[in-house]
Scaffold this motif. Structure first.
Motif, PDB file in Angstrom:
ATOM      1  N   ASP A 165      36.919 -55.092  32.357  1.00 30.98           N
ATOM      2  CA  ASP A 165      37.290 -54.057  33.329  1.00 30.98           C
ATOM      3  C   ASP A 165      38.714 -54.251  33.840  1.00 30.98           C
ATOM      4  N   ARG A 196      41.894 -51.695  33.221  1.00 34.14           N
ATOM      5  CA  ARG A 196      42.615 -51.155  34.377  1.00 34.14           C
ATOM      6  C   ARG A 196      44.120 -51.410  34.222  1.00 34.14           C
ATOM      7  N   ILE A 249      36.306 -48.388  32.086  1.00 32.68           N
ATOM      8  CA  ILE A 249      36.496 -48.786  33.468  1.00 32.68           C
ATOM      9  C   ILE A 249      36.106 -47.633  34.391  1.00 32.68           C
TER      10      ILE A 249
END
Length: 82
Positions: free
Chosen positions: A11, A15, A80
């Motif tokens: 994640d 990002r 994400i």
């Protein structure tokens, strides 16, 4: 372009790619979609696999993707959260 990388926090990595904050010796990569993931528990094995994948010619990487995800669809459950 196909990006091959290793992370312990998918994640966070997604990002950073999305926000173009990830510096790399070749520049920043704007990740468009995640189409393939291998989960490997052992870090040493993960590093070995990353090296193997990076050494593959482009057409062999695309064959791997075509086999596992023929339409190169985004793996939604691993995207994400917005």
């Amino acid at each position: 372009m196909l990006y091959v990388g290793l992370t312990t926090d998918l994640d966070r990595m997604l990002r950073k790619h999305r926000e173009m904050r990830l510096s790399c010796f070749k520049g920043n990569f704007a990740l468009k979609k995640l189409v393939y993931v291998e989960e490997i528990e052992n870090v040493e094995q993960a590093v070995t696999r990353e090296i193997e994948l990076k050494k593959l010619p482009f057409y062999e990487k695309t064959q791997l993707l075509d086999t596992s995800n023929p339409y190169w669809e985004c793996i939604r459950e691993l995207r994400i959260k917005e």
